[in-house]
Design a protein around this motif. Structure first.
Motif, PDB file in Angstrom:
ATOM      1  N   THR A  23       0.831  -1.212   0.000  1.00 34.43           N
ATOM      2  CA  THR A  23       0.000   0.000   0.000  1.00 34.43           C
ATOM      3  C   THR A  23       0.860   1.255   0.000  1.00 34.43           C
ATOM      4  OG1 THR A  23      -0.171  -0.143   2.423  1.00 34.43           O
ATOM      5  CG2 THR A  23      -1.954  -1.102   1.130  1.00 34.43           C
ATOM      6  N   ALA A  24       1.985   1.226   0.700  1.00 36.11           N
ATOM      7  CA  ALA A  24       2.885   2.377   0.708  1.00 36.11           C
ATOM      8  C   ALA A  24       3.485   2.616  -0.678  1.00 36.11           C
ATOM      9  CB  ALA A  24       3.991   2.165   1.737  1.00 36.11           C
ATOM     10  N   THR A  25       3.764   1.541  -1.404  1.00 34.87           N
ATOM     11  CA  THR A  25       4.300   1.675  -2.766  1.00 34.87           C
ATOM     12  C   THR A  25       3.283   2.354  -3.675  1.00 34.87           C
ATOM     13  OG1 THR A  25       5.659  -0.318  -2.516  1.00 34.87           O
ATOM     14  CG2 THR A  25       5.178   0.414  -4.762  1.00 34.87           C
ATOM     15  N   ILE A  26       2.038   1.894  -3.630  1.00 30.27           N
ATOM     16  CA  ILE A  26       0.995   2.505  -4.453  1.00 30.27           C
ATOM     17  C   ILE A  26       0.784   3.959  -4.053  1.00 30.27           C
ATOM     18  CG2 ILE A  26      -1.466   2.450  -5.013  1.00 30.27           C
ATOM     19  CD1 ILE A  26      -1.394  -0.555  -4.807  1.00 30.27           C
ATOM     20  N   SER A  27       0.759   4.231  -2.743  1.00 34.77           N
ATOM     21  CA  SER A  27       0.560   5.598  -2.263  1.00 34.77           C
ATOM     22  C   SER A  27       1.681   6.516  -2.735  1.00 34.77           C
ATOM     23  CB  SER A  27       0.482   5.602  -0.734  1.00 34.77           C
ATOM     24  OG  SER A  27       0.342   6.918  -0.237  1.00 34.77           O
ATOM     25  N   GLY A  28       2.924   6.030  -2.669  1.00 34.30           N
ATOM     26  CA  GLY A  28       4.051   6.835  -3.125  1.00 34.30           C
ATOM     27  C   GLY A  28       4.000   7.116  -4.619  1.00 34.30           C
ATOM     28  N   LEU A  29       3.621   6.119  -5.399  1.00 36.83           N
ATOM     29  CA  LEU A  29       3.511   6.310  -6.846  1.00 36.83           C
ATOM     30  C   LEU A  29       2.382   7.280  -7.191  1.00 36.83           C
ATOM     31  CD1 LEU A  29       4.067   2.627  -8.029  1.00 36.83           C
ATOM     32  CD2 LEU A  29       5.641   4.544  -8.316  1.00 36.83           C
ATOM     33  N   LEU A  30       1.285   7.198  -6.449  1.00 37.52           N
ATOM     34  CA  LEU A  30       0.179   8.125  -6.691  1.00 37.52           C
ATOM     35  C   LEU A  30       0.598   9.565  -6.387  1.00 37.52           C
ATOM     36  CD1 LEU A  30      -2.879   6.153  -5.227  1.00 37.52           C
ATOM     37  CD2 LEU A  30      -2.456   6.706  -7.616  1.00 37.52           C
ATOM     38  N   LEU A  64       3.502  10.816  -6.634  1.00 37.39           N
ATOM     39  CA  LEU A  64       4.478  11.277  -7.622  1.00 37.39           C
ATOM     40  C   LEU A  64       3.867  11.490  -9.002  1.00 37.39           C
ATOM     41  CD1 LEU A  64       7.533   9.001  -6.714  1.00 37.39           C
ATOM     42  CD2 LEU A  64       7.341  11.469  -6.346  1.00 37.39           C
ATOM     43  N   PHE A  65       2.978  10.589  -9.416  1.00 34.98           N
ATOM     44  CA  PHE A  65       2.536  10.593 -10.803  1.00 34.98           C
ATOM     45  C   PHE A  65       1.035  10.853 -11.001  1.00 34.98           C
ATOM     46  CE2 PHE A  65       6.213   7.658 -10.554  1.00 34.98           C
ATOM     47  CZ  PHE A  65       7.099   8.361 -11.364  1.00 34.98           C
ATOM     48  N   ALA A  66       0.234  10.634  -9.980  1.00 34.06           N
ATOM     49  CA  ALA A  66      -1.220  10.836 -10.142  1.00 34.06           C
ATOM     50  C   ALA A  66      -1.827  11.263  -8.817  1.00 34.06           C
ATOM     51  CB  ALA A  66      -1.881   9.564 -10.660  1.00 34.06           C
ATOM     52  N   PRO A  67      -1.480  12.471  -8.339  1.00 33.60           N
ATOM     53  CA  PRO A  67      -1.930  12.891  -7.002  1.00 33.60           C
ATOM     54  C   PRO A  67      -3.436  13.018  -6.849  1.00 33.60           C
ATOM     55  CG  PRO A  67      -0.939  14.721  -8.204  1.00 33.60           C
ATOM     56  CD  PRO A  67      -0.666  13.493  -9.010  1.00 33.60           C
ATOM     57  N   GLU A  68      -4.176  13.167  -7.945  1.00 30.69           N
ATOM     58  CA  GLU A  68      -5.624  13.328  -7.858  1.00 30.69           C
ATOM     59  C   GLU A  68      -6.373  12.014  -8.058  1.00 30.69           C
ATOM     60  OE1 GLU A  68      -6.812  16.319 -10.583  1.00 30.69           O
ATOM     61  OE2 GLU A  68      -5.701  17.933  -9.586  1.00 30.69           O
ATOM     62  N   THR A  69      -5.635  10.920  -8.193  1.00 31.59           N
ATOM     63  CA  THR A  69      -6.240   9.610  -8.432  1.00 31.59           C
ATOM     64  C   THR A  69      -6.257   8.798  -7.152  1.00 31.59           C
ATOM     65  OG1 THR A  69      -5.380   9.627 -10.696  1.00 31.59           O
ATOM     66  CG2 THR A  69      -6.108   7.504  -9.823  1.00 31.59           C
ATOM     67  N   ALA A  70      -7.290   8.013  -6.965  1.00 28.95           N
ATOM     68  CA  ALA A  70      -7.397   7.107  -5.813  1.00 28.95           C
ATOM     69  C   ALA A  70      -7.480   5.670  -6.319  1.00 28.95           C
ATOM     70  CB  ALA A  70      -8.628   7.442  -4.976  1.00 28.95           C
ATOM     71  N   ILE A  71      -6.724   4.786  -5.713  1.00 31.14           N
ATOM     72  CA  ILE A  71      -6.725   3.374  -6.077  1.00 31.14           C
ATOM     73  C   ILE A  71      -7.078   2.556  -4.848  1.00 31.14           C
ATOM     74  CG2 ILE A  71      -5.309   1.413  -6.791  1.00 31.14           C
ATOM     75  CD1 ILE A  71      -3.736   3.223  -8.572  1.00 31.14           C
ATOM     76  N   ASP A  72      -8.119   1.746  -4.971  1.00 26.07           N
ATOM     77  CA  ASP A  72      -8.541   0.854  -3.894  1.00 26.07           C
ATOM     78  C   ASP A  72      -8.646  -0.551  -4.472  1.00 26.07           C
ATOM     79  OD1 ASP A  72      -9.562  -0.472  -1.763  1.00 26.07           O
ATOM     80  OD2 ASP A  72     -11.391   0.718  -1.558  1.00 26.07           O
ATOM     81  N   THR A  73      -7.644  -1.370  -4.212  1.00 23.25           N
ATOM     82  CA  THR A  73      -7.626  -2.720  -4.782  1.00 23.25           C
ATOM     83  C   THR A  73      -8.442  -3.705  -3.958  1.00 23.25           C
ATOM     84  OG1 THR A  73      -5.585  -3.265  -3.589  1.00 23.25           O
ATOM     85  CG2 THR A  73      -5.359  -2.326  -5.786  1.00 23.25           C
ATOM     86  N   ILE A  93       6.755  -4.708  -3.290  1.00 21.34           N
ATOM     87  CA  ILE A  93       7.048  -3.476  -4.030  1.00 21.34           C
ATOM     88  C   ILE A  93       6.700  -3.663  -5.501  1.00 21.34           C
ATOM     89  CG2 ILE A  93       8.869  -1.895  -4.773  1.00 21.34           C
ATOM     90  CD1 ILE A  93      10.286  -2.447  -2.127  1.00 21.34           C
ATOM     91  N   PHE A  94       7.098  -4.790  -6.063  1.00 19.48           N
ATOM     92  CA  PHE A  94       6.811  -5.056  -7.471  1.00 19.48           C
ATOM     93  C   PHE A  94       5.302  -5.242  -7.695  1.00 19.48           C
ATOM     94  CE2 PHE A  94      11.272  -6.295  -7.147  1.00 19.48           C
ATOM     95  CZ  PHE A  94      11.791  -5.684  -8.277  1.00 19.48           C
ATOM     96  N   ILE A  95       4.626  -5.898  -6.747  1.00 26.92           N
ATOM     97  CA  ILE A  95       3.173  -6.056  -6.860  1.00 26.92           C
ATOM     98  C   ILE A  95       2.494  -4.695  -6.836  1.00 26.92           C
ATOM     99  CG2 ILE A  95       1.100  -7.008  -5.778  1.00 26.92           C
ATOM    100  CD1 ILE A  95       2.837  -9.255  -4.668  1.00 26.92           C
ATOM    101  N   ILE A 149       2.911  -3.012 -10.197  1.00 32.33           N
ATOM    102  CA  ILE A 149       2.040  -3.635 -11.197  1.00 32.33           C
ATOM    103  C   ILE A 149       0.599  -3.175 -11.027  1.00 32.33           C
ATOM    104  CG2 ILE A 149       1.063  -5.831 -11.968  1.00 32.33           C
ATOM    105  CD1 ILE A 149       3.782  -7.113 -11.287  1.00 32.33           C
ATOM    106  N   PHE A 150       0.110  -3.171  -9.800  1.00 31.37           N
ATOM    107  CA  PHE A 150      -1.269  -2.751  -9.553  1.00 31.37           C
ATOM    108  C   PHE A 150      -1.462  -1.270  -9.845  1.00 31.37           C
ATOM    109  CE2 PHE A 150      -2.114  -6.804  -7.688  1.00 31.37           C
ATOM    110  CZ  PHE A 150      -3.494  -6.940  -7.680  1.00 31.37           C
ATOM    111  N   PHE A 151      -0.446  -0.462  -9.595  1.00 32.87           N
ATOM    112  CA  PHE A 151      -0.537   0.954  -9.923  1.00 32.87           C
ATOM    113  C   PHE A 151      -0.739   1.153 -11.419  1.00 32.87           C
ATOM    114  CE2 PHE A 151       1.764   4.740 -11.459  1.00 32.87           C
ATOM    115  CZ  PHE A 151       1.003   5.735 -10.848  1.00 32.87           C
ATOM    116  N   LEU A 152      -0.135   0.291 -12.222  1.00 30.66           N
ATOM    117  CA  LEU A 152      -0.222   0.416 -13.676  1.00 30.66           C
ATOM    118  C   LEU A 152      -1.508  -0.178 -14.240  1.00 30.66           C
ATOM    119  CD1 LEU A 152       3.473  -0.499 -14.611  1.00 30.66           C
ATOM    120  CD2 LEU A 152       2.442   1.787 -14.543  1.00 30.66           C
ATOM    121  N   ILE A 153      -1.947  -1.305 -13.691  1.00 28.58           N
ATOM    122  CA  ILE A 153      -3.057  -2.026 -14.324  1.00 28.58           C
ATOM    123  C   ILE A 153      -4.395  -1.837 -13.623  1.00 28.58           C
ATOM    124  CG2 ILE A 153      -1.434  -3.795 -15.100  1.00 28.58           C
ATOM    125  CD1 ILE A 153      -2.685  -5.680 -12.990  1.00 28.58           C
ATOM    126  N   TRP A 154      -4.393  -1.380 -12.352  1.00 26.71           N
ATOM    127  CA  TRP A 154      -5.640  -1.408 -11.614  1.00 26.71           C
ATOM    128  C   TRP A 154      -6.662  -0.359 -12.027  1.00 26.71           C
ATOM    129  CZ3 TRP A 154      -7.969  -5.103  -9.335  1.00 26.71           C
ATOM    130  CH2 TRP A 154      -9.078  -4.844  -8.521  1.00 26.71           C
TER     131      TRP A 154
END
Length: 261
Positions: free
Chosen positions: A99-106, A108-117, A163-165, A168-173
């Motif tokens: 979750t920290a990996t996805i949060s960090g990527l968001l 950096l690259f998509a601050p207005e996007t929310a991802i809930d897997t 971290i790799f998962i 991947i989820f940041f890109l495809i989810w």
């Protein structure tokens, strides 16, 4: 394949077994501390009673707020062949890293996007941790790294994999999440037919013991609907129900996306 799905279904039972107790705490506490309930039953408006009910509601809500983490730990423990305590620790640490990996990527690259897997992310993390645990829990490292061998190696390698998962989820989810939301809305619009299809699929898989792999997808992901509760987007039919129950400002019927039940 059937054996793997059956094992996954049994692993789901561990975290699911927690939900009835948490649901009772949240249901009783939330329903009886609601402003509408107090207005209808003035005898509930007592400081000590409302304190008890609020604590009950918060205690139950704590479980549902951390359901994905609980599922990741539960699946790792349920799928592990041995040394289940280490598997549970690795599952919890890995999910936090994920979750920290996805949060960090968001950020950096998509601050207005929310991802809930939701539970899907839990399955990915918990399943990966269980696989790594079963494969490497008896690994022997060189002597100078001997301290990190065996079961101590599992949280380390699992965190790296998480971290790799997360990447991947940041890109495809996002498109998957949108697709699941669309499917959930389509099922809701079917009305009685959608309910029949869900029940038919549940009973069909229940005959071979795989129903525990079906209903969590509707309970805890966008397939079960999406709703805004207290300014937050909540996905999953059961999550929406309990989020609305825990919201002291919520009044009215349970909403499923844009539909009422």
């Amino acid at each position: 394949m059937f054996k793997k799905f059956s094992q996954l279904g049994r692993a789901f039972m561990l975290p699911i077994a927690i939900l009835p107790a948490a649901g009772l705490l949240l249901g009783i506490g939330g329903a009886l501390s609601n402003a509408s309930a107090i207005q209808a039953y003035p005898w509930l408006d007592q400081a000590w009673l409302q304190t008890v009910l609020t604590v009950m509601s918060n205690a139950g809500n704590a479980v549902f707020s951390n359901l994905a983490l609980i599922f990741a730990i539960g699946l790792a423990v349920g799928l592990a062949n041995g040394d289940k305590g280490t598997a549970g620790l690795a599952g919890g640490v890995s999910f936090l890293v994920y979750t920290a990996t996805i949060s960090g990527l968001l950020q950096l690259f998509a601050p207005e996007t929310a991802i809930d897997t939701g539970v899907v992310g839990s399955i990915a993390v918990g399943g990966t941790v269980a696989f790594l645990h079963n494969k490497y829990r008896k690994i022997e490292l060189p002597q100078f790294l001997g301290f990190f061998g065996g079961s101590r190696f599992i949280p380390i390698v699992s965190s790296i994999a998480a971290i790799f998962i997360g990447v991947i989820f940041f890109l495809i989810w996002p498109p998957i999440q949108q697709g699941m939301t669309s499917v959930g809305e389509a099922v809701a619009e079917m009305g009685s037919l959608g309910t029949f299809l869900y029940g038919f699929l549940l009973r069909l898989t229940g005959a071979v013991g795989l129903h525990h792999t079906i209903y969590p997808m509707f309970w805890y992901t966008a397939l079960g609907g999406t709703a805004d509760v207290a300014g937050k987007t909540v996905v999953g039919a059961q999550n929406i129900f309990f989020a609305q129950l825990a919201d002291p400002n919520h009044h009215g019927l349970f909403t499923y996306g844009t539909r009422f039940f």
